[in-house]
Design an enzyme around this catalytic site. Structure first.
Site, PDB file in Angstrom:
ATOM      1  N   HIS A 137      30.567  14.605 -15.884  1.00 37.67           N
ATOM      2  CA  HIS A 137      29.545  13.910 -16.677  1.00 37.67           C
ATOM      3  C   HIS A 137      28.515  14.943 -17.096  1.00 37.67           C
ATOM      4  CE1 HIS A 137      27.083  14.085 -12.979  1.00 37.67           C
ATOM      5  NE2 HIS A 137      28.189  13.711 -12.343  1.00 37.67           N
ATOM      6  N   HIS A 197      30.882   5.786  -3.162  1.00 32.11           N
ATOM      7  CA  HIS A 197      29.411   5.824  -3.120  1.00 32.11           C
ATOM      8  C   HIS A 197      28.872   5.589  -1.703  1.00 32.11           C
ATOM      9  CE1 HIS A 197      29.069   4.967  -7.717  1.00 32.11           C
ATOM     10  NE2 HIS A 197      29.420   6.206  -7.440  1.00 32.11           N
ATOM     11  N   ASP A 199      24.270  18.914  -8.738  1.00 32.84           N
ATOM     12  CA  ASP A 199      25.200  17.889  -8.259  1.00 32.84           C
ATOM     13  C   ASP A 199      26.443  18.595  -7.739  1.00 32.84           C
ATOM     14  OD1 ASP A 199      26.694  15.622  -7.855  1.00 32.84           O
ATOM     15  OD2 ASP A 199      26.825  15.053  -9.970  1.00 32.84           O
ATOM     16  N   ASP A 213       0.795  -1.234   0.000  1.00 30.99           N
ATOM     17  CA  ASP A 213       0.000   0.000   0.000  1.00 30.99           C
ATOM     18  C   ASP A 213       0.826   1.281   0.000  1.00 30.99           C
ATOM     19  OD1 ASP A 213      -2.350  -1.265  -0.160  1.00 30.99           O
ATOM     20  OD2 ASP A 213      -2.907  -1.032   1.956  1.00 30.99           O
ATOM     21  N   GLU A 215      33.110  19.569  -6.459  1.00 31.33           N
ATOM     22  CA  GLU A 215      32.278  19.373  -7.652  1.00 31.33           C
ATOM     23  C   GLU A 215      31.364  20.571  -7.864  1.00 31.33           C
ATOM     24  OE1 GLU A 215      29.496  16.049  -7.392  1.00 31.33           O
ATOM     25  OE2 GLU A 215      29.324  16.021  -9.585  1.00 31.33           O
ATOM     26  N   ARG A 265      36.759  15.744  -2.599  1.00 29.00           N
ATOM     27  CA  ARG A 265      36.252  16.002  -3.956  1.00 29.00           C
ATOM     28  C   ARG A 265      35.624  17.389  -3.940  1.00 29.00           C
ATOM     29  NH1 ARG A 265      33.735  11.737  -4.611  1.00 29.00           N
ATOM     30  NH2 ARG A 265      31.569  12.191  -4.127  1.00 29.00           N
ATOM     31  N   ASP A 318      28.413  15.138  -0.904  1.00 29.54           N
ATOM     32  CA  ASP A 318      28.031  15.156  -2.321  1.00 29.54           C
ATOM     33  C   ASP A 318      26.512  15.099  -2.337  1.00 29.54           C
ATOM     34  OD1 ASP A 318      27.498  14.708  -5.015  1.00 29.54           O
ATOM     35  OD2 ASP A 318      29.062  13.189  -5.258  1.00 29.54           O
ATOM     36  N   HIS A 349      23.292  11.815 -14.012  1.00 26.03           N
ATOM     37  CA  HIS A 349      24.225  11.410 -15.069  1.00 26.03           C
ATOM     38  C   HIS A 349      23.383  11.469 -16.338  1.00 26.03           C
ATOM     39  CE1 HIS A 349      27.187   9.095 -12.260  1.00 26.03           C
ATOM     40  NE2 HIS A 349      27.015  10.354 -11.922  1.00 26.03           N
ATOM     41  N   GLU A 364      34.442  17.681 -11.355  1.00 27.50           N
ATOM     42  CA  GLU A 364      34.534  17.114 -10.018  1.00 27.50           C
ATOM     43  C   GLU A 364      35.802  16.309  -9.773  1.00 27.50           C
ATOM     44  OE1 GLU A 364      31.741  13.807  -9.340  1.00 27.50           O
ATOM     45  OE2 GLU A 364      30.759  14.352 -11.199  1.00 27.50           O
ATOM     46  N   HIS A 394      38.166   8.061 -10.768  1.00 29.24           N
ATOM     47  CA  HIS A 394      36.956   8.366 -11.524  1.00 29.24           C
ATOM     48  C   HIS A 394      37.227   9.471 -12.547  1.00 29.24           C
ATOM     49  CE1 HIS A 394      36.155  12.029  -9.141  1.00 29.24           C
ATOM     50  NE2 HIS A 394      36.341  11.320  -8.040  1.00 29.24           N
ATOM     51  N   TYR A 412      41.749  10.572  -3.099  1.00 33.40           N
ATOM     52  CA  TYR A 412      41.289   9.652  -2.047  1.00 33.40           C
ATOM     53  C   TYR A 412      42.483   8.807  -1.625  1.00 33.40           C
ATOM     54  CZ  TYR A 412      37.265  11.126  -4.749  1.00 33.40           C
ATOM     55  OH  TYR A 412      36.361  11.898  -5.433  1.00 33.40           O
TER      56      TYR A 412
HETATM   57  N1  GLY Z   1      26.590  12.576  -7.279  1.00 34.67           N
HETATM   58  C1  GLY Z   1      26.892  11.744  -8.367  1.00 34.67           C
HETATM   59  C2  GLY Z   1      28.104  12.148  -9.056  1.00 34.67           C
HETATM   60  O1  GLY Z   1      28.820  13.006  -8.580  1.00 34.67           O
HETATM   61  O2  GLY Z   1      28.386  11.690 -10.130  1.00 34.67           O
HETATM   62 MN    MN Z   2      28.721  14.280 -10.362  1.00 30.35          MN
HETATM   63 MN    MN Z   3      28.160  14.413  -7.125  1.00 22.71          MN
END
Ligand code: GLY
Ligand code: MN
Ligand code: MN
Length: 445
Positions: free
Chosen positions: A355, A240, A268, A34, A412, A410, A257, A362, A389, A351, A393
């Site tokens: 993006h 993540h 973002d 529900d 961003e 990071r 983030d 994304h 970004e 990374h 690390y």
């Molecule tokens: N928050 C997702 C990224 O930075 O790609």
């Molecule tokens: Mn991002």
């Molecule tokens: Mn992000």
């Protein structure tokens, strides 16, 4: 013409004459008995309609000869009882007028109408293979049309993937989209500033998450654009991480983030700051390095620059800094290019530097040059919106200076490519060492 009607016209103009396109919105999804997950429309459907009710389907018929293009909405009928429980629904007639469709029908009429709309149509565009349910529905419509073959009716003989056409359209944001994204960036930036002001050693990560969510919602943003990451101390090295349930210790950094979704558009932002308001010397050294990498990346963003350039610029600065600071063994590499060629940066920077950003965090759109598939990376054009970004690390590891262990940073921001470079959408989030040290912990405890 509304912005959505203009987008429908642009799509129809790219379809073969007389072809039909079908695009359903997202289904509602049950969370448990529900109780549904908060409803979120399909991004493609919203892009072409502005309509946010579930159980809706858009059908476009491309122009053919003298017949102009038509757009047809199928949606839920008005239903007093359901509206008492669940709230207002437009119903086909009001939706047609409010959203500028040529026709609108109850969703229950979809199968019968599709059997008519697909008669003698050469090509059907839809999200081929994206959903088993849609594939089955299309198969059902085609079978019904084929069953009329003896009366001379032909069924579509060709099926085209609809989404790549829309991906290319969505990649370049128009003025309306840029205005929403600027506001989303402003709200998210203010939310990061709020979290900085609230931060104290001993607080739980989720208390900062609550500050962010409060600021998003009180400014009208409907959702977080993705699950917020509030990662203190060693958690910042888990890319993540989102349990957000650890207590932040004096002397640590916290990496946040988080960005809101406003009217269907994502922001973002990542910021990293000391929980007690003062960077230690090693924290500051790494922070300034990531900031310099981001500046180098910004300098590589302009119309005509390949998409890959801003990542390469950031990676070069980061890797040179890793050599200087002894994260990467200086005895093994003559310079940053040598270290990058050997992927020596990967343990600390694993990374990409950004993006596409849009309705999806994304966002859709190829990163390659579709006109020249041999080229690895497409040139930027005004209206493309992306994140920048860089990060670093440092997990505990033998041979890595211990003073840097467990530091994860990071930074961003979101930018839109302009005629003469780029515009930052997220400048409301404090970023320099001086701005951060002036703000962290300065709110009410
Ligand atoms: N928050 C997702 C990224 O930075 O790609
Ligand atoms: Mn991002
Ligand atoms: Mn992000």
């Amino acid at each position: 013409m509304t912005v959505h009607a203009a987008r429908r016209a642009r799509l129809a103009a790219q379809m073969q004459p007389g072809a039909v396109a079908v695009l359903p919105t997202a289904p509602e999804v049950a969370r448990n008995s529900d109780s549904d997950y908060p409803y979120r429309h399909d991004s493609y459907f919203y892009y072409l309609t502005g309509f946010t009710e579930p159980e809706s389907v858009l059908v476009l018929v491309a122009a053919s000869g003298d017949a102009p293009a038509r757009s047809i909405l199928f949606c839920r009928e008005k239903n007093l009882e359901r509206e008492i429980w669940d709230g207002y629904r437009y119903g086909p007639e009001a939706a047609r007028t409010a959203f500028g469709f040529d026709e609108a029908w109850p969703i229950d009429a979809l199968d019968a109408q599709m059997a008519k709309l697909l008669a003698n149509v050469p090509v059907l565009y839809y999200a081929v293979g994206a959903s088993g349910a849609l594939d089955a529905q299309v198969t059902g419509w085609i079978k019904t049309v084929r069953a009329q073959a003896r009366s001379g009716v032909t069924a579509p003989a060709s099926f085209q993937h609809l989404l790549p056409l829309l991906d290319e359209m969505r990649l370049v944001k128009d003025q309306e989209e840029q205005a929403v994204m600027l506001r989303a960036g402003l709200i998210s930036g203010q939310a990061h500033a709020r979290a900085m002001r609230a931060a104290r050693p001993g607080m739980a990560e989720y208390e900062l998450e609550a500050e962010l969510l409060y600021e998003f919602r009180r400014n009208g943003a409907q959702f977080p654009a993705y699950t917020s990451i509030v990662a203190s101390g060693p958690n910042a090295c888990v890319l993540h991480y989102n349990a957000n349930d650890r207590r932040m210790q004096d002397g640590e950094l916290v990496l946040i983030d988080a960005g809101c979704e406003l009217d269907g558009y994502a922001s973002d932002i990542t910021r990293t700051f000391p929980v007690n308001g003062r960077f230690t010397q090693p924290q500051r050294a790494l922070y300034e390095l990531v900031l310099a990498a981001q500046d180098a990346a910004f300098a590589a963003i302009a119309p005509g620059q390949p998409y890959s350039a801003f990542h390469e610029a950031a990676l070069h600065v980061l890797t040179a800094g890793m050599l200087d600071l002894g994260l990467i063994d200086r005895a093994r590499y003559a310079n940053a290019d040598d270290a990058i060629a050997d992927k020596a940066h990967l343990p600390f920077y694993m990374h990409g530097t950004g993006h596409w950003l849009g309705m999806d965090v994304h966002d859709v759109g190829s990163y390659r040059d579709l006109a020249e598939p041999g080229k690895p990376s497409r040139p930027l054009v005004p209206g493309m919106t992306l994140t920048v970004e860089p990060g670093i690390y440092v997990r505990p590891s033998e041979g890595v200076p211990e003073q840097f262990w467990n530091i994860g940073i990071r930074i961003e921001d979101d930018v839109v490519v302009t005629e003469d470079g780029y515009r930052i959408l997220t400048g409301a989030a404090p970023k320099t060492v001086a701005e951060i040290e002036a703000l962290v912990g300065k709110g009410q405890a």
